[in-house]
Design an enzyme around this catalytic site. Structure first.
Site, short mmCIF file in Angstrom:
data_model
loop_
_atom_site.label_atom_id
_atom_site.label_comp_id
_atom_site.label_asym_id
_atom_site.label_seq_id
_atom_site.Cartn_x
_atom_site.Cartn_y
_atom_site.Cartn_z
N CYS A 1 5.01 -3.76 -17.17
CA CYS A 1 4.76 -2.37 -17.52
C CYS A 1 5.80 -1.43 -16.90
O CYS A 1 5.91 -1.35 -15.67
CB CYS A 1 3.36 -1.97 -17.05
SG CYS A 1 2.98 -0.23 -17.32
N TRP B 1 -5.61 -6.73 -18.51
CA TRP B 1 -4.91 -7.17 -17.31
C TRP B 1 -5.82 -8.05 -16.47
O TRP B 1 -6.97 -7.71 -16.22
CB TRP B 1 -4.47 -5.95 -16.49
CG TRP B 1 -3.47 -5.08 -17.19
CD1 TRP B 1 -3.70 -3.85 -17.71
CD2 TRP B 1 -2.10 -5.37 -17.44
NE1 TRP B 1 -2.56 -3.35 -18.28
CE2 TRP B 1 -1.55 -4.27 -18.12
CE3 TRP B 1 -1.27 -6.47 -17.15
CZ2 TRP B 1 -0.22 -4.22 -18.52
CZ3 TRP B 1 0.06 -6.42 -17.55
CH2 TRP B 1 0.57 -5.31 -18.23
N THR C 1 -5.91 0.61 -17.43
CA THR C 1 -4.45 0.60 -17.45
C THR C 1 -3.86 0.54 -16.05
O THR C 1 -4.50 0.85 -15.06
CB THR C 1 -3.93 1.87 -18.16
OG1 THR C 1 -4.39 3.02 -17.43
CG2 THR C 1 -4.44 1.95 -19.59
N GLU D 1 -2.09 7.98 -13.70
CA GLU D 1 -0.94 8.54 -14.43
C GLU D 1 0.31 8.37 -13.56
O GLU D 1 0.41 8.90 -12.46
CB GLU D 1 -1.18 10.02 -14.73
CG GLU D 1 0.04 10.80 -15.18
CD GLU D 1 0.78 10.14 -16.34
OE1 GLU D 1 2.02 9.97 -16.22
OE2 GLU D 1 0.13 9.78 -17.35
N SER D 2 1.28 7.61 -14.07
CA SER D 2 2.43 7.21 -13.25
C SER D 2 3.22 8.39 -12.70
O SER D 2 3.60 8.39 -11.53
CB SER D 2 3.35 6.29 -14.06
OG SER D 2 3.88 6.97 -15.19
N TYR E 1 8.63 2.92 -27.56
CA TYR E 1 7.32 2.53 -28.08
C TYR E 1 7.07 3.16 -29.45
O TYR E 1 6.44 2.56 -30.31
CB TYR E 1 6.22 2.92 -27.10
CG TYR E 1 6.14 2.00 -25.90
CD1 TYR E 1 5.30 0.88 -25.91
CD2 TYR E 1 6.92 2.21 -24.77
CE1 TYR E 1 5.24 0.02 -24.84
CE2 TYR E 1 6.87 1.36 -23.68
CZ TYR E 1 6.03 0.26 -23.72
OH TYR E 1 5.97 -0.60 -22.65
#
Length: 373
Positions: A102, A134, A166, A182-183, A225
């Site tokens: 990811c 996952w 996620t 949230e990255s 994506y």
């Protein structure tokens, strides 16, 4: 028991030819079935091809609607993260869940390493499971709770959880609660709250960092994506034009600047890097980002090598896991599950070659570097 002499003198009677064909057909049931359906012709009849194509098209759209939701025009629409902006949490109870394939989780792994937070924030590495979720298996165990899947971890929070499980997931193992998934919010927060002497988002550059993120996220990070998950030709054409238009612009910009914001590595560079390091490995082939390879962009490829060679960054890049996580898991895009060979320019040896990007730094920085030698 037969001795060697007896064995050598024994004559085997060959099977009748028709029996040989019968045995062969039993070992090749698919060939037998095809002969029954369309006779000795090497190609299936046109009606069967048409029917199979229609069925596969409907099945593909069904799979894609679950894997990659789209709007009415076939444009991929990424679901929003549900847990934004980390709330105050006990630093001693933080646990990070990530996964090597990811790119969003990879951002957090890089920032965690660059800030020296490996001991302060333990990490559990998940792998993609056969059903798309996952899972923790082998060496990638859940070091916080011993769960078998990431969904089980999310489910431990008060009131449970029924949304998308996620990565990355920053988790409070004391309160059994999601801190953030949230990255971008995670890496900004880690840099602000836990950065000790290393500044990946200097206050004076934060405006430029956010400006770069507004360009890179939709067109490059999510742009690949949008290409791979497009469900119409129009959607793909729009996405691929946005992607390569932005890459062309970045190539020109990086011809005169070591990093996006000048001489210093920032969060904007980390976010761009995690897409570029996967570009020729995965996106160029699997996501149909085929106009150019990263290798064909001298400045972008040198920039990628420059960041890869920063201490601790290479250790976060697991190329085998990245390729497996895309080619062997995204069934609608690669039904056979065959993983291609790694491109020559993507391995550790190629990425460790010289790049001479330091020559683009300012004269003040070059003077400082020479004084430190």
């Amino acid at each position: 028991m037969l001795n060697a002499a007896a064995t050598s003198s024994t004559t085997l009677t060959p099977l009748p030819r028709h029996n040989h064909r019968r045995i062969t057909s039993l070992h090749n049931p698919i060939k037998t079935l095809t002969r029954l359906v369309w006779g000795p012709s090497s190609l299936p009849p046109t009606p069967l091809i048409s029917t199979a194509r229609t069925l596969w098209s409907h099945t593909w759209h069904l799979f894609m609607s679950q894997l990659a939701p789209s709007d009415s025009s076939g444009n991929y629409t990424r679901p929003n993260s549900q847990f934004l902006g980390p709330a105050t949490s006990s630093f001693s109870s933080l646990h990070l869940y990530a996964a090597h394939p990811c790119p969003w989780a990879h951002r957090v792994l890089i920032v965690r390493s660059l800030l020296g937070l490996e001991a302060q924030i333990p990490v559990s590495i998940a792998s993609p499971g056969p059903n798309g979720g996952w899972v923790f298996e082998g060496e990638g165990s859940d070091g916080a709770h011993g769960k078998g899947t990431l969904r089980e971890v999310y489910g431990m929070r008060r009131g449970g959880y029924k949304g998308r499980a996620t990565v990355p997931l920053l988790w409070d193992k004391g309160r059994l609660e999601v801190v953030c998934n949230e990255s971008w919010d995670i890496i900004v927060w880690l840099n602000r709250e836990l950065g000790d002497g290393i500044e990946l988002a200097p206050r004076e550059l934060m405006g430029r960092i956010e400006e770069w993120n507004r360009v890179i996220y939709p067109n490059v990070n999510n742009g690949v994506y949008r290409c791979g998950f497009a469900q119409s030709q129009e959607a793909y054409d729009s996405a691929v034009n946005d992607l390569f238009g932005t890459l062309d612009m970045l190539e020109e910009h990086l011809g005169g600047s070591q990093f996006l914001c000048g001489d210093v590595l920032t969060l904007a560079d980390v976010c761009l890097f995690t897409t570029l390091i996967r570009f020729d490995l995965v996106y160029n082939v699997l996501f149909k980002c085929t106009k150019k390879k990263l290798l064909e962009y001298p400045n972008l490829y040198g920039y990628t090598r420059d960041i890869y060679q920063i201490p601790k960054v290479a250790e976060t890049c697991n190329f085998e896991a990245i390729m497996d996580g895309y080619y062997k898991i995204l069934f609608p895009l690669n039904p056979g599950g065959i993983r291609p060979i790694m491109p020559a320019g993507c391995g550790h040896e190629a990425l460790s070659r010289g790049h001479n990007r330091e020559s683009l730094s300012s004269s003040e920085k070059r003077l400082e570097a020479s004084l430190l030698k």
